[in-house]
Design an enzyme around this catalytic site. Structure first.
Site, PDB file in Angstrom:
ATOM      1  N   HIS A 537     -29.763 -21.418  65.144  1.00  0.00           N
ATOM      2  CA  HIS A 537     -28.358 -21.077  65.319  1.00  0.00           C
ATOM      3  C   HIS A 537     -27.521 -22.316  65.657  1.00  0.00           C
ATOM      4  O   HIS A 537     -26.721 -22.773  64.853  1.00  0.00           O
ATOM      5  CB  HIS A 537     -28.212 -20.011  66.401  1.00  0.00           C
ATOM      6  CG  HIS A 537     -26.806 -19.559  66.611  1.00  0.00           C
ATOM      7  ND1 HIS A 537     -26.372 -19.008  67.798  1.00  0.00           N
ATOM      8  CD2 HIS A 537     -25.715 -19.582  65.807  1.00  0.00           C
ATOM      9  CE1 HIS A 537     -25.088 -18.705  67.695  1.00  0.00           C
ATOM     10  NE2 HIS A 537     -24.671 -19.050  66.502  1.00  0.00           N
ATOM     11  N   HIS A 542     -24.000 -24.709  63.693  1.00  0.00           N
ATOM     12  CA  HIS A 542     -22.849 -25.242  64.439  1.00  0.00           C
ATOM     13  C   HIS A 542     -22.814 -26.769  64.442  1.00  0.00           C
ATOM     14  O   HIS A 542     -21.813 -27.380  64.062  1.00  0.00           O
ATOM     15  CB  HIS A 542     -22.892 -24.745  65.880  1.00  0.00           C
ATOM     16  CG  HIS A 542     -22.479 -23.335  66.060  1.00  0.00           C
ATOM     17  ND1 HIS A 542     -21.234 -22.965  66.517  1.00  0.00           N
ATOM     18  CD2 HIS A 542     -23.154 -22.171  65.849  1.00  0.00           C
ATOM     19  CE1 HIS A 542     -21.150 -21.649  66.580  1.00  0.00           C
ATOM     20  NE2 HIS A 542     -22.303 -21.137  66.182  1.00  0.00           N
ATOM     21  N   HIS A 728     -25.148 -18.853  58.782  1.00  0.00           N
ATOM     22  CA  HIS A 728     -24.686 -18.585  60.142  1.00  0.00           C
ATOM     23  C   HIS A 728     -24.582 -17.086  60.397  1.00  0.00           C
ATOM     24  O   HIS A 728     -24.966 -16.602  61.471  1.00  0.00           O
ATOM     25  CB  HIS A 728     -23.340 -19.248  60.406  1.00  0.00           C
ATOM     26  CG  HIS A 728     -22.813 -18.962  61.773  1.00  0.00           C
ATOM     27  ND1 HIS A 728     -21.845 -18.015  62.019  1.00  0.00           N
ATOM     28  CD2 HIS A 728     -23.139 -19.478  62.991  1.00  0.00           C
ATOM     29  CE1 HIS A 728     -21.599 -17.957  63.319  1.00  0.00           C
ATOM     30  NE2 HIS A 728     -22.366 -18.840  63.929  1.00  0.00           N
ATOM     31  N   ASN A 732     -26.595 -15.185  63.407  1.00  0.00           N
ATOM     32  CA  ASN A 732     -25.683 -14.966  64.532  1.00  0.00           C
ATOM     33  C   ASN A 732     -25.390 -13.505  64.810  1.00  0.00           C
ATOM     34  O   ASN A 732     -25.561 -13.032  65.932  1.00  0.00           O
ATOM     35  CB  ASN A 732     -24.364 -15.704  64.297  1.00  0.00           C
ATOM     36  CG  ASN A 732     -23.416 -15.546  65.470  1.00  0.00           C
ATOM     37  OD1 ASN A 732     -23.607 -16.149  66.522  1.00  0.00           O
ATOM     38  ND2 ASN A 732     -22.403 -14.715  65.308  1.00  0.00           N
ATOM     39  N   ILE A 881     -17.570 -18.332  65.572  1.00  0.00           N
ATOM     40  CA  ILE A 881     -17.949 -17.791  66.884  1.00  0.00           C
ATOM     41  C   ILE A 881     -19.352 -18.274  67.214  1.00  0.00           C
ATOM     42  O   ILE A 881     -20.104 -18.642  66.301  1.00  0.00           O
ATOM     43  CB  ILE A 881     -17.903 -16.246  66.918  1.00  0.00           C
ATOM     44  CG1 ILE A 881     -18.059 -15.711  68.335  1.00  0.00           C
ATOM     45  CG2 ILE A 881     -18.982 -15.685  66.004  1.00  0.00           C
ATOM     46  CD1 ILE A 881     -16.956 -16.093  69.258  1.00  0.00           C
TER      47      ILE A 881
END
Length: 881
Positions: A537, A542, A728, A732, A881
């Site tokens: 993740h 990110h 993602h 997520n 997010i």
């Protein structure tokens, strides 16, 4: 406001004052004049903005004083020799009726008119300069010009915050929605294009402020607080410090006294960390985020919240205690504790934590994994299924040799190969031998051994007590995975070079053996949970995407085709990453408190980044690397899955193919030849900076595409879009559905497997649930951890999904628009296919014993309702997010 009843009179006064103001600006006076009507769509600064309660009133006063919002059109066709060949400027015009337009109490777009005097001999406007003479900033969305000579209309997509002119040392310039390669840019616009990129790069100096529009790089040097003592110091990630890492956005804050390499942190509760203003959440997104982020700041209550835990402090005594989290049955603290809490946290947070009923707080939604059946998560079938359709379905790999071998350096770590024998698993293989299973490609592994073993000595020196794990599984004829054995490994007590100390556990259903097997699965799940959060993740989506965000804004003009292709997939990424550094991955932050590597979490992810390969982030390449697919040109996606019922891979390949087709059609329009790619100076600078600066610690690797051909461009852009959107989404938005119930995916183990003859072993036999709960994540960590993943799993109500754009007129080129519509249509077909497969009983892994359909890669392209929350479906365009 008091101005509205006299709006007509005020407007006339403003017009008179503006006439005097306009005469001060040099424009164009020659040629045939024509009135061009324009429509400006913008969002005024919210009058309820807690940063500036008087913004709207002061802006109206500025209008009365002749300090309005001016726009000056720039010709795309005729250059001004007296201005270094820049496009000729039209006369200054002012946004009309600002005063008579009511300010909104919420974030709301407002439409204004503007009238330009335009010389027909100047051709078509290709850009404009805007000057904000008000007190406060506003969000400029679009400008549309009607009846432009030779054109029906000219559209400018702006989507940018414009601050007062005194905040800038340059003019704010916006371009029309035409798309140009650098070599094709009209000569009058070239300097404007080049200068805008120079402004965005900044000079690398000073602390950046909210109005600065600077995209620059820095190391991860803001995670620790060394001035607060050694316990809060953390190594700098990135650069020559020995901890390779992608770069993050620079803020320019001052350095700490204790460590000149570390940057000072903001106060814990501050979310005002610098990112370029256009990268910040929208008002709506920020409101959504803040409402749920209040829960994630739960750690400020520690240790006062310990008083909430009745019976045994910090323990769940039964599974009923865990279930009570979802029934609102956690009691409020006593009056003394409430008093302490009130002194430590803002009233807004108190309102969220202490609910209106006056009795309960922290009631969580019921996670999907226990909605249909409260105990199905315990089954071996569900344990295996979640490796294919859970929140971390990207680790499982095919076993090519037995026993599994380690890639750790034996000179440093000794013998780290697996101790699992044929005898351990032979009796549970449905009549197959191990060799037959390998030959038929039915033996698989969830391997968290090599990634964790180098850090276990450090990790287990804290309150954590965990293992490195290997889990072997058999692919059965019905497509499900059957666990065969779990190996739990520790470093040798006499030193790493002596190798690993391994224990092997095999499936059992009853008695103490069944309880031990459940614990073994929990230790494996702890490893998978930590690796998922830190690597699958955080690191692999990110962190690795942020350098692309920065480089794209620094090196590609907003009118560059690749900027327009990639920009939607960067929305909110820098902002959410900044928040992560502030409250999530920082020293003693939420992640360190809730995931087993604790203070060594980011250091461990740095070690794994050493093996990151950009080209292997492509889904087909990833599947081939893990051995769960084989090359097969007869298949639509070029690969054949070894596990036919692999929901993540099945849906993912469909999404990957749709993205790749869209990117290829788009790039082919602008780059019909490879020579155009090689000669595109912006594109080459972008790729050079991504490789050599943004991912500078991996710059010398041979696998980087050279960016000399269209295939390399298509491959690279497809990977970026895939990682930022579908990958993602897959890792997520399933967090709360699966891990919102912590026993299913515990994040911490607090004691080792009990040994026979010990009190812990006796407790395991007599009170298995109590022993299980004492081993996994504690009560306080659970409250904090579940709060976190509830936030991370929520879709914002202003989400923009794959196949959607937030501004319809993002380009004026018809063929790219048509290609994008074809992309959207492909995604709609994929949506229908996913629903059909989830309803097909042949595919056991798509729903499983817990009756949770796999929808994490359901695009949600056709849903324009902007439904937010824990939907468990939808692929946002970006890591938002």
């Amino acid at each position: 406001m008091g101005f509205c009843p006299i709006s007509q009179m005020v407007s006339r006064v403003v017009e008179m004052l503006c006439v005097r103001h306009k005469t001060k600006v040099k424009g164009v006076d020659d040629g045939k004049k024509k009135k061009i009507k324009g429509t400006v769509v913008l969002m005024k600064k919210n009058v309820l903005d807690f940063n500036d309660m008087t913004a709207s009133a002061i802006d109206r006063v500025c209008e009365l004083l002749g300090k309005g919002v001016s726009i000056q059109l720039i010709s795309a066709d005729h250059a001004d020799p007296a201005n270094e060949g820049r496009g000729k400027l039209g006369k200054v015009a002012y946004v009309e009726n600002w005063i008579s337009s009511k300010a909104s109490l919420t974030a709301k777009e407002t439409e204004f008119t503007i009238t330009f005097d335009w010389d027909e001999n100047m051709g078509c406007p290709g850009a404009f300069i805007i000057r904000n003479h008000h007190h406060s900033q506003f969000y400029l969305k679009t400008l549309t010009l009607k009846d432009v000579p030779g054109h029906d209309s000219v559209h400018f997509v702006c989507n940018s915050w414009v601050y007062p002119t005194h905040r800038y040392k340059y003019d704010r310039v916006f371009f029309s929605n035409k798309t140009y390669l650098p070599c094709e840019t009209p000569e009058p616009l070239r300097k404007f294009r080049e200068e805008e990129l120079i402004n965005l790069r900044g000079n690398g100096e000073g602390e950046l402020k909210e109005w600065d529009r600077v995209y620059d790089y820095d190391y991860y040097n803001d995670l620790g607080s060394p001035d607060d003592g050694p316990a809060y110091a953390r190594p700098v990630l990135g650069g020559s410090q020995g901890y390779p890492y992608p770069r993050r956005g620079r803020t320019g804050r001052k350095r700490t006294k204790a460590d000149p390499n570390s940057e000072k942190r903001l106060p814990l509760l501050s979310l005002n960390i610098y990112v370029p203003r256009d990268e910040r959440f929208s008002h709506l997104k920020f409101s959504d985020f803040l409402a749920y982020a209040l829960k994630s700041l739960f750690q400020v209550l520690h240790p006062e919240i310990a008083s909430l835990c009745d019976k045994t402090i910090n323990e769940f005594d039964t599974f009923d205690d865990v279930d009570n989290l979802y029934k609102g049955s956690v009691k409020l603290p006593d009056a003394k504790t409430v008093s302490k809490i009130r002194d430590r946290i803002p009233s807004a947070m108190l309102k969220e934590l202490f609910r209106n009923d006056g009795e309960r707080f922290m009631k969580f939604p019921l996670p999907d994994v226990i909605k249909d059946d409260k105990s199905a998560w315990r089954s071996d079938e569900e344990f295996g299924r979640e490796m294919l359709a859970g929140v971390n379905p990207i680790i499982i790999s095919h076993i090519r040799e037995f026993p599994p071998a380690s890639n750790l350096d034996p000179k440093v770590y000794g013998n780290q190969n697996s101790s699992i024998t044929r005898d351990d698993i032979q009796g549970n293989m449905n009549g197959l031998t191990v060799d037959e299973a390998i030959e038929k490609k039915k033996l698989f592994i969830l391997d968290h051994h090599d990634a964790l073993m180098p850090y276990l000595q450090k990790i287990n020196s804290t309150t954590t007590k965990t293992y490195a794990s290997r889990t072997l599984l058999l692919l059965q004829d019905d497509g499900t995975l059957k666990p065969l054995a779990i190996e739990l490994s520790l470093p040798h007590p006499q030193g790493d070079h002596h190798g690993a100390v391994n224990k092997v556990f095999t499936p059992a259903e009853h008695g103490i053996e069944g309880t031990i097997w459940q614990l073994a699965k929990a230790y494996a799940a702890v490893n998978d949970s930590g690796y998922h959060q830190l690597v699958s993740h955080w690191l692999n989506t990110h962190a690795v995407i942020e350098p692309f965000v920065i480089a794209t804004n620094r090196q590609l003009s907003v009118i560059h085709p690749i900027y327009k292709l990639l920009h939607p997939h960067y929305r909110d990424t820098m902002n959410i990453n900044a928040y992560a550094r502030q409250i999530l991955i920082n020293a003693d932050g939420v992640l360190e408190r809730t995931v087993f590597p604790a203070r060594y979490a980011l250091e461990m992810s740095s070690g794994i980044y050493k093996n990151w390969v950009f080209t292997e982030q492509a889904l087909p390449a990833d599947l081939l690397k893990r051995g769960v697919a084989e090359p097969d040109s007869s298949q639509p996606h070029g690969v054949r899955l070894l596990i036919e019922d692999y929901p993540f891979a099945v849906d993912g390949l469909e999404i990957w193919s749709a993205i790749e087709t869209w990117v290829r059609e788009y790039c082919s329009f602008y780059y019909p030849t490879d020579e155009l790619i090689q000669g595109d100076n912006e594109l080459q600078s972008w790729w050079h900076e991504v490789r050599n600066v943004g991912h500078g610690d991996r710059k010398d690797e041979p696998w980087w595409p050279e960016m000399q051909t269209r295939d390399e461009l298509v491959q690279s852009c497809t990977i970026v879009i895939w990682v930022a959107s579908a990958l993602h989404a897959a890792v997520n938005f399933g967090q709360y559905p699966y891990a919102g119930y912590l026993p299913n995916r515990p994040t911490v183990s607090r004691r080792f497997m009990p040994e026979p003859g010990t009190p812990e072993y006796a407790e395991l036999a007599e009170h298995p649930d109590v022993a299980f709960l004492k081993t996994i994540t504690a009560q306080l960590q659970t409250l904090l951890g579940v709060s976190l993943i509830e936030i991370l799993s929520r879709h914002s109500t202003d989400e923009v999904y794959l196949g959607q754009r937030d501004t319809p007129g993002w380009t004026s080129d018809d063929e790219p628009l048509a290609a994008f519509e074809r992309f959207r249509e492909r995604l709609i077909k994929i949506e229908k296919k996913i629903i059909e497969m989830n309803d097909d009983k042949r595919w056991k892994n798509r729903v499983g014993p817990v009756n949770l359909p796999y929808t994490l890669l359901y695009p949600n392209t056709t849903d324009y309702s902007r439904e937010g929350g824990l939907t468990g479906k939808g692929i946002p365009n970006s890591i938002s997010i």
